[in-house]
Motif scaffolding. Structure first.
Motif, PDB file in Angstrom:
ATOM      1  N   ILE A   1       0.976  -1.298   0.068  1.00 40.58           N
ATOM      2  CA  ILE A   1      -0.101  -0.053  -0.290  1.00 40.58           C
ATOM      3  C   ILE A   1       0.667   1.272  -0.382  1.00 40.58           C
ATOM      4  CG2 ILE A   1      -1.301   1.141   1.425  1.00 40.58           C
ATOM      5  CD1 ILE A   1      -2.644  -1.422   2.416  1.00 40.58           C
ATOM      6  N   LYS A   2       2.323   1.213   1.095  1.00 40.82           N
ATOM      7  CA  LYS A   2       2.903   2.534   0.839  1.00 40.82           C
ATOM      8  C   LYS A   2       3.486   2.542  -0.703  1.00 40.82           C
ATOM      9  CE  LYS A   2       2.607   4.535   5.163  1.00 40.82           C
ATOM     10  NZ  LYS A   2       1.898   5.547   5.003  1.00 40.82           N
ATOM     11  N   LEU A   3       3.932   1.703  -0.893  1.00 47.15           N
ATOM     12  CA  LEU A   3       4.778   1.511  -2.408  1.00 47.15           C
ATOM     13  C   LEU A   3       3.657   2.018  -3.201  1.00 47.15           C
ATOM     14  CD1 LEU A   3       6.731  -1.827  -2.134  1.00 47.15           C
ATOM     15  CD2 LEU A   3       7.731   1.005  -1.786  1.00 47.15           C
ATOM     16  N   LYS A   4       2.555   1.657  -3.349  1.00 50.75           N
ATOM     17  CA  LYS A   4       2.052   2.454  -4.908  1.00 50.75           C
ATOM     18  C   LYS A   4       1.851   3.767  -4.583  1.00 50.75           C
ATOM     19  CE  LYS A   4      -2.955   0.903  -6.716  1.00 50.75           C
ATOM     20  NZ  LYS A   4      -3.900   0.069  -6.349  1.00 50.75           N
ATOM     21  N   GLU A   5       1.333   4.416  -2.983  1.00 51.08           N
ATOM     22  CA  GLU A   5       0.987   5.549  -2.739  1.00 51.08           C
ATOM     23  C   GLU A   5       2.271   6.275  -2.998  1.00 51.08           C
ATOM     24  OE1 GLU A   5      -1.928   5.276   1.077  1.00 51.08           O
ATOM     25  OE2 GLU A   5       0.036   5.863   1.365  1.00 51.08           O
ATOM     26  N   LEU A   6       3.662   5.822  -3.152  1.00 54.61           N
ATOM     27  CA  LEU A   6       4.673   6.571  -2.792  1.00 54.61           C
ATOM     28  C   LEU A   6       4.512   6.628  -4.820  1.00 54.61           C
ATOM     29  CD1 LEU A   6       7.709   7.335  -2.540  1.00 54.61           C
ATOM     30  CD2 LEU A   6       8.561   5.194  -1.996  1.00 54.61           C
ATOM     31  N   GLU A   7       4.235   6.040  -5.259  1.00 52.80           N
ATOM     32  CA  GLU A   7       4.651   5.944  -7.023  1.00 52.80           C
ATOM     33  C   GLU A   7       3.908   6.794  -7.315  1.00 52.80           C
ATOM     34  OE1 GLU A   7       6.893   4.225  -9.949  1.00 52.80           O
ATOM     35  OE2 GLU A   7       6.922   3.834  -7.874  1.00 52.80           O
ATOM     36  N   LYS A   8       2.050   7.190  -6.554  1.00 60.17           N
ATOM     37  CA  LYS A   8       1.838   8.387  -7.238  1.00 60.17           C
ATOM     38  C   LYS A   8       2.029   9.916  -7.186  1.00 60.17           C
ATOM     39  CE  LYS A   8      -2.440   6.154  -6.558  1.00 60.17           C
ATOM     40  NZ  LYS A   8      -3.920   5.511  -5.767  1.00 60.17           N
ATOM     41  N   GLU A   9       3.618   9.726  -5.568  1.00 66.09           N
ATOM     42  CA  GLU A   9       4.548  11.197  -5.599  1.00 66.09           C
ATOM     43  C   GLU A   9       5.849  10.962  -6.651  1.00 66.09           C
ATOM     44  OE1 GLU A   9       4.576  12.434  -1.819  1.00 66.09           O
ATOM     45  OE2 GLU A   9       3.327  10.419  -1.380  1.00 66.09           O
TER      46      GLU A   9
ATOM     47  N   THR B   1       6.966  14.339  -8.327  1.00 66.72           N
ATOM     48  CA  THR B   1       6.997  15.113  -7.168  1.00 66.72           C
ATOM     49  C   THR B   1       7.922  15.372  -6.707  1.00 66.72           C
ATOM     50  OG1 THR B   1       5.163  14.808  -5.629  1.00 66.72           O
ATOM     51  CG2 THR B   1       5.041  15.572  -7.363  1.00 66.72           C
ATOM     52  N   LEU B   2       8.891  13.868  -6.823  1.00 68.39           N
ATOM     53  CA  LEU B   2      10.485  13.924  -5.829  1.00 68.39           C
ATOM     54  C   LEU B   2      11.452  13.969  -6.579  1.00 68.39           C
ATOM     55  CD1 LEU B   2       8.629  11.449  -3.325  1.00 68.39           C
ATOM     56  CD2 LEU B   2       8.654  13.284  -3.003  1.00 68.39           C
ATOM     57  N   SER B   3      12.271  14.376  -6.190  1.00 67.20           N
ATOM     58  CA  SER B   3      13.767  14.176  -6.449  1.00 67.20           C
ATOM     59  C   SER B   3      14.262  12.427  -6.407  1.00 67.20           C
ATOM     60  CB  SER B   3      14.616  14.841  -6.121  1.00 67.20           C
ATOM     61  OG  SER B   3      15.034  14.020  -4.622  1.00 67.20           O
ATOM     62  N   GLU B   4      15.075  12.442  -7.501  1.00 66.83           N
ATOM     63  CA  GLU B   4      15.267  10.700  -7.262  1.00 66.83           C
ATOM     64  C   GLU B   4      15.797   9.899  -6.240  1.00 66.83           C
ATOM     65  OE1 GLU B   4      18.265   7.206  -9.701  1.00 66.83           O
ATOM     66  OE2 GLU B   4      18.416   9.271 -10.094  1.00 66.83           O
ATOM     67  N   GLU B   5      16.455  10.584  -5.155  1.00 64.73           N
ATOM     68  CA  GLU B   5      17.369  10.834  -4.032  1.00 64.73           C
ATOM     69  C   GLU B   5      15.953  11.246  -2.980  1.00 64.73           C
ATOM     70  OE1 GLU B   5      20.502  12.509  -0.871  1.00 64.73           O
ATOM     71  OE2 GLU B   5      20.191  13.494  -2.535  1.00 64.73           O
ATOM     72  N   GLU B   6      14.883  11.532  -2.867  1.00 61.84           N
ATOM     73  CA  GLU B   6      14.053  12.127  -2.078  1.00 61.84           C
ATOM     74  C   GLU B   6      12.817  10.473  -2.131  1.00 61.84           C
ATOM     75  OE1 GLU B   6      12.974  16.287  -1.501  1.00 61.84           O
ATOM     76  OE2 GLU B   6      11.863  15.351  -3.417  1.00 61.84           O
ATOM     77  N   PHE B   7      12.620  10.044  -3.326  1.00 63.97           N
ATOM     78  CA  PHE B   7      12.177   9.001  -4.162  1.00 63.97           C
ATOM     79  C   PHE B   7      12.463   7.650  -3.233  1.00 63.97           C
ATOM     80  CE2 PHE B   7      10.925   5.330  -5.950  1.00 63.97           C
ATOM     81  CZ  PHE B   7       9.692   4.916  -6.429  1.00 63.97           C
TER      82      PHE B   7
ATOM     83  N   ASN C   1      14.372   7.153  -1.006  1.00 64.27           N
ATOM     84  CA  ASN C   1      15.300   7.731   0.931  1.00 64.27           C
ATOM     85  C   ASN C   1      13.441   7.681   1.161  1.00 64.27           C
ATOM     86  OD1 ASN C   1      17.934   8.274   0.827  1.00 64.27           O
ATOM     87  ND2 ASN C   1      16.754  10.352   1.172  1.00 64.27           N
ATOM     88  N   ARG C   2      12.302   7.921   0.927  1.00 64.24           N
ATOM     89  CA  ARG C   2      11.260   7.505   0.967  1.00 64.24           C
ATOM     90  C   ARG C   2      10.921   5.935   0.829  1.00 64.24           C
ATOM     91  NH1 ARG C   2       7.211  11.527  -0.310  1.00 64.24           N
ATOM     92  NH2 ARG C   2       5.577   9.997   0.341  1.00 64.24           N
ATOM     93  N   LYS C   3      11.370   4.733  -0.165  1.00 61.23           N
ATOM     94  CA  LYS C   3      11.655   3.739  -0.228  1.00 61.23           C
ATOM     95  C   LYS C   3      12.130   2.693   0.702  1.00 61.23           C
ATOM     96  CE  LYS C   3      11.885   0.447  -4.368  1.00 61.23           C
ATOM     97  NZ  LYS C   3      12.026   0.013  -5.245  1.00 61.23           N
ATOM     98  N   GLU C   4      13.409   3.179   1.205  1.00 64.74           N
ATOM     99  CA  GLU C   4      14.246   2.552   1.685  1.00 64.74           C
ATOM    100  C   GLU C   4      13.547   2.923   3.542  1.00 64.74           C
ATOM    101  OE1 GLU C   4      17.188   1.154   4.059  1.00 64.74           O
ATOM    102  OE2 GLU C   4      16.367   0.213   2.118  1.00 64.74           O
TER     103      GLU C   4
END
Length: 602
Positions: free
Chosen positions: A427-435, A438-444, A446-449
């Protein structure tokens, strides 16, 4: 008859299963240890294993049995008690008949022990068997305590056919009931902070209240990180007529498992406060307890029951051990992580034990793998970590979550999800994919980690016990998670129980020659790094409460250093280390002065 403890150390709880059978292994020698009783599944499997090994009649308890969690725990603890008593009686006979066994046992006892010197007198006699040794042993020896641990936060609601069960069936509540109904006369260690509902549930069981002679069949131990917390929790329980028999002070960072950092309060100053204010702690609780007992029309105690102050977290030498006993008047010192290298004492598989022995300082770290969201001490290179990387390489994230002990997150379900579970992470990864856009590669990344780095502790922390005893492991392969404190970095080999105990009492040394920092210095450095890391981690606008917290943290660290400077100048201990420790304190002061605390813009 209650005998004074033979030993001045205890083995604290480690993980869910590293000390699951430690009393069976070491209690006959008078060594006390602590069993985690939150996971009824590992408890049931270990019960079946040992019932078969010792030919005891403890039938299997199915999950379909009413109140099965509590009943499994009660049965296991009763069985451990049976085995410990049986082994203790056999051991007594052995030291009466066998001079070599007697000498080995004498070698394991503290040098200050009057029992040790008396047993040595017997051993020095040519024919000691008929010389009264049997009577002496019966009068003065007793097995170590079979204590239990409940992590108070692990108290998930439970359901039957989608109907939420009453609170008494919550995990921690059921565990407490299982202990309360056992025949043990020992203690429950309550860790991870106050759970008012669970604390109130203690009132339901007579064994926690004084009997007509003022004795407590079952005692309460609180694991605490500072004096203020001890006073608050002790008085909370005292208002219910319940007595805290021991405050187990643990270093906030220099410990195994979950780390609950203080606001820069260091172990030395914390212990000093307990030393200076112990009577205040006792008297405050005693007045409240007597009033509550009278109101409940229960037996009262004519004087305050005994209160012990014990300490654990990072101790590694006999000098540190003796210092804690003598200077702070500690009643016992907990030696945890080093015992992970003792096959006779703890339940660890060979591969993991070898990993612990060869791991260096840089391999031990404070991780974010715990689903509880609390920093968790672990080591690099575990089989769980390797399996996780293999799965992620194939795009697979999260655990199947078979036990759900840590399914405490109710963001997506009233029943709760574990943040290490496959379901939650999907669920969390699906939500992150939608964002993503809007995120830099590093932010993405880090959030995934942050989402995917959680480990299934419920399975990972018990697998080593199954593997060591060759008990079949069902379900998805999770490997082993282990939670040693950073102090284990300085121990580099598997040792026998005798070698470890002799090391504790200064009758041997198992540490390698390279320099190991003093436990107080080591903890101080961890706190300095912790403050730097906390400040660096803030990416949003800094708040007033954050700057206030960091300033208090820094102030407490500097006051702690001043305390140690005075202490190390005046104590007769640590003479060989003093100059180096003084230099290290100065280095820490410089490091703290270089930490820039962000200011709020006006």
């Amino acid at each position: 008859m209650t005998n004074k403890p033979l030993h001045s150390f205890h083995i604290p709880v480690m993980g869910l299963a590293y000390t699951i059978d430690s009393p069976i292994r070491v209690a006959q020698y008078g060594i006390s240890s602590v069993i985690s009783i939150i996971d009824d599944e590992i408890i049931e499997k270990m019960k079946n294993f040992y019932a078969g090994k010792f030919n005891l009649n403890y039938p299997f308890i199915s999950t379909k049995t009413e109140d099965y969690r509590a009943r499994r725990i009660t049965d296991y603890l009763n069985m451990v008690d049976d085995i410990v008593n049986k082994k203790f009686e056999s051991f007594k006979q052995e030291i009466i008949k066998n001079a070599e066994t007697l000498r080995e046992f004498i070698g394991m006892l503290p040098n200050t022990s009057s029992i040790k010197s008396r047993l040595q007198d017997f051993a020095d006699q040519k024919d000691y068997v008929g010389s009264g040794i049997r009577k002496f042993i019966d009068a003065h020896l007793s097995p170590g305590n079979i204590d239990v641990n409940i992590m108070t936060k692990v108290d998930k609601d439970n359901f039957a056919k989608n109907e939420q069960l009453p609170v008494m069936h919550n995990d921690a509540h059921a565990s407490l009931r299982g202990f309360a109904h056992s025949r043990l006369s020992s203690s429950v260690v309550l860790s991870a902070g106050m759970n008012p509902r669970l604390y109130s549930y203690l009132e339901e069981f007579d064994d926690f209240f004084p009997d007509k002679n003022g004795n407590l069949k079952k005692k309460i131990i609180l694991k605490v990180s500072d004096f203020r917390s001890a006073m608050i929790q002790g008085n909370f329980l005292a208002k219910k007529g319940l007595w805290v028999s021991e405050y187990r002070v643990e270093s906030g960072l220099n410990c195994g498992g979950h780390a609950f950092a203080t606001e820069g309060l260091l172990l030395g100053p914390i212990l000093e406060e307990f030393k200076q204010k112990k009577n205040e702690l006792i008297n405050s609780a005693y007045v409240l307890m007597i009033a509550a007992l009278e109101q409940k029309d229960r037996y009262t105690a004519t004087q305050p029951p005994e209160v012990k102050i014990t300490v654990q977290g990072g101790v590694g030498t006999s000098e540190e051990h003796d210092f804690l006993l003598e200077y702070y008047h500690a009643d016992s010192v907990g030696w945890g992580s080093p015992f992970l290298l003792v096959p006779e004492a703890t339940s660890v598989d060979k591969v993991t034990r070898d990993l612990l022995a060869r791991s260096k300082e840089s391999d031990f770290y404070l991780s974010t793998i715990s689903p509880l969201g609390v920093p968790f001490n672990t080591v690099r290179g575990t089989s769980n970590e390797l399996l996780k990387h293999q799965k992620e390489a194939h795009g697979k994230y999260g655990s199947s979550c078979p036990k759900k002990l840590l399914a405490l997150n109710k963001e997506y379900s009233s029943k709760g999800n574990c943040t290490a579970s496959r379901k939650y992470q999907a669920i969390k990864l699906k939500e992150l994919e939608k964002e993503k856009e809007t995120l830099s590669e590093e932010e993405f990344n880090n959030r995934k980690e942050e989402i995917t780095n959680k480990a299934c502790l419920c399975v990972g922390l018990v697998n080593a016990a199954y593997m060591e005893q060759e008990i079949q492991i069902k379900g998805e392969d999770q490997g082993v998670v282990i939670c040693p404190g950073p102090n284990l970095a300085y121990f580099d080999k598997e040792v026998s129980l005798t070698e470890m105990v002799q090391h504790i009492y200064g009758n041997g040394n198992i540490l390698p020659d390279h320099k190991r920092p003093n436990m107080f210095i080591n903890e101080l450095k961890m706190y300095v790094e912790h403050l730097k890391k906390e400040i660096k981690a803030v990416t949003d606008t800094v708040t007033l409460s954050q700057t206030k917290k960091w300033n208090i943290f820094r102030k407490n660290l500097l006051e702690g250093i001043a305390y140690y400077e005075n202490l190390f100048c005046t104590t007769a201990f640590f003479n060989k280390e003093k100059e180096n420790m003084k230099h290290q304190l100065e280095e820490c002061k410089v490091m703290i002065s270089q930490i820039i605390i962000p200011q709020i813009e006006k």
